[in-house]
Structure formats: structure tokens, C-alpha cells
Design an enzyme around this catalytic site. Sequence first.
Site, PDB file in Angstrom:
ATOM      1  N   ASP A 144       0.856  -1.187   0.000  1.00  0.00           N
ATOM      2  CA  ASP A 144       0.000   0.000   0.000  1.00  0.00           C
ATOM      3  C   ASP A 144       0.884   1.226   0.000  1.00  0.00           C
ATOM      4  O   ASP A 144       1.975   1.216   0.571  1.00  0.00           O
ATOM      5  CB  ASP A 144      -0.914   0.006   1.233  1.00  0.00           C
ATOM      6  N   ASP A 169      -6.981  -1.247  -4.547  1.00  0.00           N
ATOM      7  CA  ASP A 169      -8.000  -0.850  -3.580  1.00  0.00           C
ATOM      8  C   ASP A 169      -8.878   0.267  -4.136  1.00  0.00           C
ATOM      9  O   ASP A 169     -10.102   0.255  -3.962  1.00  0.00           O
ATOM     10  CB  ASP A 169      -7.352  -0.359  -2.286  1.00  0.00           C
TER      11      ASP A 169
END
Length: 189
Positions: A144, A169
Site C-alpha cells: 500500500d 483498492d
Amino acid sequence: MSLKKAYILVFIIIIIDQVSKFYIKTHFKLGEFVEVFPWFQIYFIENEGMAWGMKLPGNYGKIALTSFRILAIFGIMYWLWDSVKNKANTILIVAVSLILAGAAGNIIDCVFYGRIFDTSAYGTVAQAFTGQGYGPWLEGKVVDMFYFPILKNSAGETIFFNAIFNVADAAISVGVILLIIFNKKIFKS
């Protein structure tokens, strides 16, 4: 929208997602960040579990989660194929394509990254393809990197939007938002 166009969209998102993750993983130390704007940072973390770092209990939680995600991909692929076959609304096809691309992008991390990369650490940058993977198949960590600390309190702590996420995401989120916003248009009957 044709199935070919839908799969091109899926492929493009997966490529953008994986290139960005590979770059961050091989150029940033774990926890390293670059402030682009006061409200936007590139901030490298790894997610070992589900969304927002939640984990399943037990030694086999990660394997069970990854296996479930792989099965879910086949359901999403069928949903996309069926939507195109039945000439569903283009918004539905785009939304399902985004969800499929995002799910596939994060599954790639879970399945392969433990074998491809050595360990990311706070003091060193990970190396790829050294033969010294940090974990077994199906137990990779999701990379991430996008952080939007939009609102902070007087102590400098983020109080609004403290999630750190990736392209996959974002694709899933946009797909779900499209389904919610255009629900009546997409699902007429």
C-alpha cells in the site's frame, strides 16, 4: 461494452497497480514516505491481512483468506462475462471490471510477493528475484502506498482519512461506489 474492452480495462488497471507496487517495494524502505502535498503522501506500508490490516485468527488465516479471494475472482469473472453476454448497462460492466481488476491486483501480491521479494524493512529496500523470498506461496503481503491525511488535529494526528491504499483498492472502491450510485439505473428490474 464488449468483453474484450472489459478485459483490456482490467489488464490496464492490473499493470498500473503492479508497476506502482513493484516500484514502491524496490525503491522505498518500509515506513518511508514522500510528501507530494500537505494532504497527499506516497507512504510505503505492507498489509498482512484483510482491509485495514485486519487478520484472520490462526496460523492458516492468510492461506484461507488468499484461497477465498482466488475463488471469489472466478465468481467476479463469471459476473462480468454474464453481464456482457446479457448486454447489461455499461456502468455495470465497468464497475465489475474495476472490482475484478482490483481483486486480481491484490491477489497477485498475496500469491507471489512472498516468493518474489525479500523482506521489506525499516532500514533497507527490498530486492526482487534474489531467491530469498520472505514467505511461502499464498502468504505475501499487499503493498500500500497512497495516503491522504486530509484533516489533522492540533497534535498533527490524522483524524480524517487515515487509510493507506493502492491502485487495486482504489479500483475496487470506485467499482463499488458506481454500483451504489447508479443502482437504479444498473439494476432496473
